[in-house]
Design a protein around this motif. Structure first.
Motif, mmCIF file in Angstrom:
data_model
loop_
_atom_site.group_PDB
_atom_site.id
_atom_site.type_symbol
_atom_site.label_atom_id
_atom_site.label_comp_id
_atom_site.label_asym_id
_atom_site.label_seq_id
_atom_site.Cartn_x
_atom_site.Cartn_y
_atom_site.Cartn_z
ATOM 1 N N LYS A 149 41.573 42.725 39.182
ATOM 2 C CA LYS A 149 42.950 42.321 39.487
ATOM 3 C C LYS A 149 43.208 40.905 38.984
ATOM 4 N N GLU A 208 38.494 47.821 33.574
ATOM 5 C CA GLU A 208 39.581 47.383 34.451
ATOM 6 C C GLU A 208 39.919 45.900 34.275
ATOM 7 N N ARG A 235 46.750 45.531 38.213
ATOM 8 C CA ARG A 235 45.447 46.172 38.017
ATOM 9 C C ARG A 235 45.657 47.613 37.582
ATOM 10 N N ALA A 255 43.530 44.646 33.094
ATOM 11 C CA ALA A 255 44.313 43.719 33.908
ATOM 12 C C ALA A 255 44.876 42.589 33.062
#
Length: 344
Positions: free
Chosen positions: A90, A65, A138, A69
């Motif tokens: 994020k 992730e 994200r 991002a």
């Protein structure tokens, strides 16, 4: 990535941030991606509801992730922006300068419809200042297929979703019209309002003349202001449909391209926008209705940021302002943090 019982995960490497939420106290990661789990970490993990954790296993076909991002940020951000630190998968885009935020809505919608990823932004065509948060990005799952991220990148095709247009219009002319002002029967209360509002964008008045309701004189005043170097011309007064209101005719007779006389915005229905072309330079000539003098927020406040950023406004865009174009004249004005003028 594999799932393990927390009590059996000592010595393993976390593949995602572990967040602790204590209402009114904190919402932050107690452990970050890459943390090696220790014996003393087990009670903390259990206290935040993690009876099991996900442990990193190398898989060349998948993207974590945090890395995803980064890809989404590159698809979103442009010059005059910088990224925040990656936190819980994020990344946010932060403004480096004041200007007009532009959002490519079609690309934004396509990315968000692609699945397993999201980009949330501010409204486009609004003013942003240095340090403002512009967007957050994200993916939805913890990991995503690399080839899916590669396909998503093709949507933007090297042109990011966001851009900031710095304010470049610095020299303004004001043409005040009306027999009542020209003959000194009433004080010109319009010019100070315009001066104050353009000053917020770093511009100043460099030309000002007052005329009676004579369209030829008004036309000549506009043209002389442009010859004197004005980047933009504001004409006040004489914008209604009364027979003696000659400002729209005067602006038309400058030879400017008429974009619209009238807008679906209240206050501001009698607004006029045109563009005068002088070589490579394009100078907006605006007819401002009287409401811009005494109402707190009007069509003038919606269009002015775009004019100050030299961002051309089309008739179709003005027509789209109907939805959200009704100012509610709230007792406590929160503009621009309200729905007024967010339709384009």
């Amino acid at each position: 990535m594999k799932r393990m019982k927390t009590t059996e995960a000592v010595g393993q490497v976390l593949c995602h941030d572990i967040t602790q939420i204590i209402p009114g106290v904190t919402k932050d990661a107690v452990f970050r991606k890459g943390h090696i789990i220790r014996e003393e970490d087990i009670p903390v993990l259990l206290s935040v509801g993690k009876d099991s954790v996900y442990i990193w296993e190398n898989d060349e076909t998948m993207m974590h992730e945090n890395d995803a991002a980064e890809v989404l940020y590159r698809m979103t951000a442009n010059e005059h922006m910088h990224p925040s630190d990656v936190k819980e998968g994020k990344i946010e885009a932060i403004a480096d300068t004041e200007g007009l935020l532009k959002v490519d809505r079609e690309k934004l919608k396509k990315v968000n419809a692609f699945g397993e990823m999201m980009i949330a932004t501010r409204h486009g065509n609004t003013v942003v200042k240095k340090g403002d948060k512009l967007a957050g990005t994200r993916i939805i799952p913890l990991v995503i297929k690399k080839d899916k991220m590669q396909e998503a990148e093709k949507i933007c095709d090297g042109t990011p979703i966001l851009k900031i247009l710095p304010f470049t219009v610095k020299k303004a002319a004001i043409i005040t019209t009306g027999n009542e002002v020209y003959h000194g029967r009433i004080k010109d209360a319009f010019t100070p309002v315009i001066e104050q509002k353009i000053a917020e964008f770093g511009a100043e008045m460099m030309f000002h003349e007052i005329f009676d309701d004579n369209d030829r004189k008004i036309t000549d005043g506009c043209l002389r202001a442009i010859e004197a170097g004005a980047d933009i011309v504001f004409c006040t007064g004489g914008m209604s449909v009364d027979p003696d209101d000659k400002t729209p005719l005067a602006i038309k007779n400058t030879g400017a391209e008429m974009i619209s006389y009238g807008s679906p915005v209240l206050p501001g229905a009698m607004f006029l926008l045109s563009y005068y072309r002088k070589g490579d330079k394009v100078i907006p000539i605006c007819g401002l209705p009287g409401c811009a003098m005494y109402n707190r927020r009007t069509i003038f406040d919606l269009v002015l940021p775009r004019l100050m950023a030299a961002d051309p406004v089309t008739a179709d865009e003005l027509a789209s302002l109907g939805e959200g174009g009704l100012c509610l004249n709230c007792k406590v004005c929160t503009f621009p943090n309200c729905g007024f003028g967010k339709g384009w």
